[in-house]
Design a protein around this motif. Structure first.
Motif, mmCIF file in Angstrom:
data_model
loop_
_atom_site.group_PDB
_atom_site.id
_atom_site.type_symbol
_atom_site.label_atom_id
_atom_site.label_comp_id
_atom_site.label_asym_id
_atom_site.label_seq_id
_atom_site.Cartn_x
_atom_site.Cartn_y
_atom_site.Cartn_z
ATOM 1 N N PHE A 26 -22.178 -3.966 -9.389
ATOM 2 C CA PHE A 26 -20.966 -3.451 -10.037
ATOM 3 C C PHE A 26 -21.360 -2.520 -11.188
ATOM 4 O O PHE A 26 -22.501 -2.564 -11.658
ATOM 5 C CB PHE A 26 -20.133 -4.619 -10.600
ATOM 6 N N GLY A 69 -14.560 -6.169 -14.341
ATOM 7 C CA GLY A 69 -15.788 -5.673 -14.960
ATOM 8 C C GLY A 69 -16.973 -5.777 -14.048
ATOM 9 O O GLY A 69 -16.825 -5.807 -12.827
ATOM 10 N N ALA A 103 -13.370 -13.420 -16.160
ATOM 11 C CA ALA A 103 -14.088 -14.061 -17.266
ATOM 12 C C ALA A 103 -15.364 -14.685 -16.735
ATOM 13 O O ALA A 103 -15.454 -15.049 -15.560
ATOM 14 C CB ALA A 103 -13.208 -15.141 -17.888
ATOM 15 N N ASN A 104 -16.339 -14.795 -17.604
ATOM 16 C CA ASN A 104 -17.605 -15.440 -17.254
ATOM 17 C C ASN A 104 -17.683 -16.749 -18.047
ATOM 18 O O ASN A 104 -17.437 -16.737 -19.252
ATOM 19 C CB ASN A 104 -18.737 -14.475 -17.639
ATOM 20 N N PRO A 105 -17.991 -17.873 -17.379
ATOM 21 C CA PRO A 105 -17.968 -19.166 -18.072
ATOM 22 C C PRO A 105 -18.925 -19.222 -19.268
ATOM 23 O O PRO A 105 -18.744 -20.037 -20.163
ATOM 24 C CB PRO A 105 -18.445 -20.172 -17.009
ATOM 25 N N GLY A 127 -15.938 -16.183 -12.855
ATOM 26 C CA GLY A 127 -17.129 -16.057 -12.005
ATOM 27 C C GLY A 127 -18.011 -17.291 -12.101
ATOM 28 O O GLY A 127 -18.831 -17.406 -12.999
ATOM 29 N N GLN A 129 -19.831 -18.677 -9.248
ATOM 30 C CA GLN A 129 -20.942 -18.379 -8.313
ATOM 31 C C GLN A 129 -21.506 -19.625 -7.647
ATOM 32 O O GLN A 129 -21.656 -19.675 -6.439
ATOM 33 C CB GLN A 129 -22.056 -17.551 -8.962
ATOM 34 N N ARG A 141 -27.798 -16.408 -13.955
ATOM 35 C CA ARG A 141 -26.531 -16.595 -14.659
ATOM 36 C C ARG A 141 -26.768 -17.107 -16.074
ATOM 37 O O ARG A 141 -27.770 -17.767 -16.344
ATOM 38 C CB ARG A 141 -25.641 -17.583 -13.895
ATOM 39 N N MET A 167 -20.153 -17.798 -4.658
ATOM 40 C CA MET A 167 -20.920 -17.097 -3.622
ATOM 41 C C MET A 167 -21.681 -18.124 -2.775
ATOM 42 O O MET A 167 -22.012 -19.215 -3.257
ATOM 43 C CB MET A 167 -21.927 -16.121 -4.246
ATOM 44 N N LEU A 198 -23.238 -13.759 -0.191
ATOM 45 C CA LEU A 198 -24.128 -12.907 -0.985
ATOM 46 C C LEU A 198 -24.639 -11.765 -0.110
ATOM 47 O O LEU A 198 -25.129 -11.982 1.003
ATOM 48 C CB LEU A 198 -25.325 -13.711 -1.504
ATOM 49 N N GLU A 201 -27.583 -5.823 -2.288
ATOM 50 C CA GLU A 201 -27.085 -4.465 -2.518
ATOM 51 C C GLU A 201 -28.214 -3.552 -2.985
ATOM 52 O O GLU A 201 -29.054 -3.979 -3.782
ATOM 53 C CB GLU A 201 -25.980 -4.489 -3.590
HETATM 54 C C1 SAM Z 1 -17.221 -8.238 -11.383
HETATM 55 S S1 SAM Z 1 -17.690 -9.836 -10.931
HETATM 56 C C2 SAM Z 1 -16.504 -10.748 -11.902
HETATM 57 C C3 SAM Z 1 -16.835 -11.924 -12.776
HETATM 58 C C4 SAM Z 1 -17.821 -11.892 -13.917
HETATM 59 N N1 SAM Z 1 -18.430 -10.622 -14.107
HETATM 60 C C5 SAM Z 1 -18.901 -12.915 -13.599
HETATM 61 O O1 SAM Z 1 -19.820 -12.570 -12.876
HETATM 62 O O2 SAM Z 1 -18.759 -14.018 -14.090
HETATM 63 C C6 SAM Z 1 -16.962 -10.039 -9.341
HETATM 64 C C7 SAM Z 1 -17.540 -11.019 -8.359
HETATM 65 O O3 SAM Z 1 -18.214 -10.368 -7.302
HETATM 66 C C8 SAM Z 1 -19.124 -11.262 -6.692
HETATM 67 N N2 SAM Z 1 -20.376 -10.546 -6.409
HETATM 68 C C9 SAM Z 1 -21.083 -9.752 -7.245
HETATM 69 N N3 SAM Z 1 -22.181 -9.277 -6.608
HETATM 70 C C10 SAM Z 1 -22.187 -9.786 -5.348
HETATM 71 C C11 SAM Z 1 -23.053 -9.668 -4.207
HETATM 72 N N4 SAM Z 1 -24.156 -8.951 -4.251
HETATM 73 N N5 SAM Z 1 -22.718 -10.325 -3.071
HETATM 74 C C12 SAM Z 1 -21.570 -11.056 -3.021
HETATM 75 N N6 SAM Z 1 -20.727 -11.209 -4.052
HETATM 76 C C13 SAM Z 1 -21.013 -10.583 -5.209
HETATM 77 C C14 SAM Z 1 -19.334 -12.400 -7.671
HETATM 78 O O4 SAM Z 1 -18.792 -13.571 -7.155
HETATM 79 C C15 SAM Z 1 -18.580 -11.951 -8.929
HETATM 80 O O5 SAM Z 1 -17.976 -13.015 -9.609
#
Ligand code: SAM
Ligand code: SF4
Length: 383
Positions: A26, A69, A103-105, A127, A129, A141, A167, A198, A201
């Motif tokens: 992201f 985000g 939000a992130n815990p 998130g 995970q 994390r 995930m 997962l 990427e």
């Molecule tokens: C922008 S994040 C939102 C939450 C926050 N940033 C966090 O990580 O706590 C969106 C979600 O995409 C998922 N995600 C990110 N990268 C991933 C990947 N490579 N494969 C699968 N899901 C992914 C994760 O579950 C993550 O919580």
């Protein structure tokens, strides 16, 4: 084509996290040191950015806002309030607007959540995970299981509508470990769960140093089935590839993307897709580096790229979204959102029906179970 019938959403991007997770592609960056003054400047830039989009709404009300985000829970409630205040003064908001924040815990301070709720956020997406400490470490994390459970407790106190991101197919994960995560996710009593497989990427740490203990294809297939069956048994409706919701609690904001609705973007790298009064569809992308975004947005020029979608691209773009939904979309939605008659794509639909990828008779624009299994092939029929 009546653009007033097309639902409109606003996506707001916050591009920083405490640190970057090794699997994540992201538009998110580790938070720099001098972040207080930077956050204020970013809010100024967001405000300038949304101001430039107002003329594109033609008085339509926003039916959802999603603050994503990155880790938007790094924004203080005061900063968020300043932004919302501005949006509420200049945009029309639907009475039942859904306003989600991610939000992130690891960033959850007890006091803040009441304040987030008070500034108008009525849906939270956290998130998680995994709940497994060793997997959380592998994922880089910033929180452990204990913090995740505490964060859930806090969220439960302030939000009756919340999602957890989880995930699976994680390095070193077994089906049994996944079942444990599923149980803890269900116990959290959320209204929505997103279970993502997962993916490795490009340009991530995991792509450079690929973990050598990722579950094999057969195990991943069992995991996928376990997720679907367990969540169905717990009363969640599987409505999109990775989306599971309690009845009536599907994410309105994401549904709008998949139903080919309109959305405005604000913030670094955010995209807009908006139907203009002449029926053409405009796409915009914003500068993605946070600094260039701020610099340009403060000069009312956050958009780095814009183009009108060509008529012959519309069927594929529509199907890329709509066919992800397990119920698909109503037949009338195609004309309503693209301005094209359904007849223009009937020959392609008939071809898909003959292959068993879409249902006969055609009750909706939807993929059959086989169509879901070959989704990208089916979508490519409409290229
Ligand atoms: C922008 S994040 C939102 C939450 C926050 N940033 C966090 O990580 O706590 C969106 C979600 O995409 C998922 N995600 C990110 N990268 C991933 C990947 N490579 N494969 C699968 N899901 C992914 C994760 O579950 C993550 O919580
Ligand atoms: S997964 Fe979430 S916390 Fe981790 S880098 Fe990506 S956006 Fe940030």
């Amino acid at each position: 084509m009546d653009i007033q019938r097309i639902p409109l959403s606003l996506y707001v991007h916050w591009p920083w996290c405490v640190r970057k997770c090794p699997y994540c592609d992201f538009n998110s960056h580790a938070l720099p040191d001098a972040h207080e003054s930077m956050a204020e400047r970013y809010i100024d830039a967001l405000i300038a950015d949304v101001d430039t989009s107002i003329e594109l709404t033609h008085g339509r009300a926003l039916q959802s806002i999603f603050i994503g985000g990155g880790t938007p829970s790094l924004m203080s409630p005061v900063q968020l309030d300043r932004f919302f205040d501005h949006v509420a003064k200049h945009y029309r908001l639907a009475d039942d607007i859904e306003i989600t924040m991610e939000a992130n815990p690891g960033t959850i301070e007890h006091g803040r959540f009441a304040d987030y709720r008070a500034c108008g956020i009525n849906r939270l997406s956290m998130g998680i995970q995994s709940f497994n400490d060793s997997l959380l470490k592998r994922l880089g994390r910033i929180h452990d299981q204990h913090q995740a459970l505490l964060a859930i407790e806090t969220v439960q106190k302030h939000f009756d509508n919340f999602n957890l991101d989880v995930m699976y197919a994680l390095p070193g994960q077994s089906v049994e470990m996944l079942s444990n995560d599923l149980q803890l996710a269900i116990d959290a009593q959320s209204t929505h769960l997103s279970f993502y497989q997962l993916t490795i990427e490009p340009n991530t740490v995991f792509a450079k140093y690929e973990p050598d203990d990722l579950p094999d294809e057969d195990t991943v297939a069992i995991m996928q089935e376990t997720v679907v069956d367990t969540l169905a048994g717990a009363g969640f409706e599987h409505y999109e590839i990775s989306g599971y919701a309690k009845p009536g609690r599907r994410c309105r904001h994401n549904l709008n993307y998949w139903q080919f609705g309109d959305y405005l973007g604000a913030g670094a790298g955010a995209h807009s897709k908006i139907t203009l009064t002449d029926g053409s569809i405009l796409r915009q992308a914003r500068y993605s580096q946070p600094n260039s975004f701020m610099q340009h947005a403060l000069n009312d020029s956050a958009v780095v790229e814009k183009r009108t979608v060509q008529t012959d691209e519309l069927p594929f773009e529509f199907m890329l979204n709509a066919l992800r939904l397990t119920d698909g979309v109503g037949l009338e939605t195609f004309a309503e959102r693209t301005g094209l008659a359904l007849e223009t794509i009937m020959p392609t639909i008939e071809k898909a029906q003959k292959q068993g990828l879409m249902p006969t008779p055609l009750t909706a624009i939807v993929a059959t179970e086989m169509g879901q299994n070959f989704l990208s092939d089916l979508q490519e029929y409409f290229l």
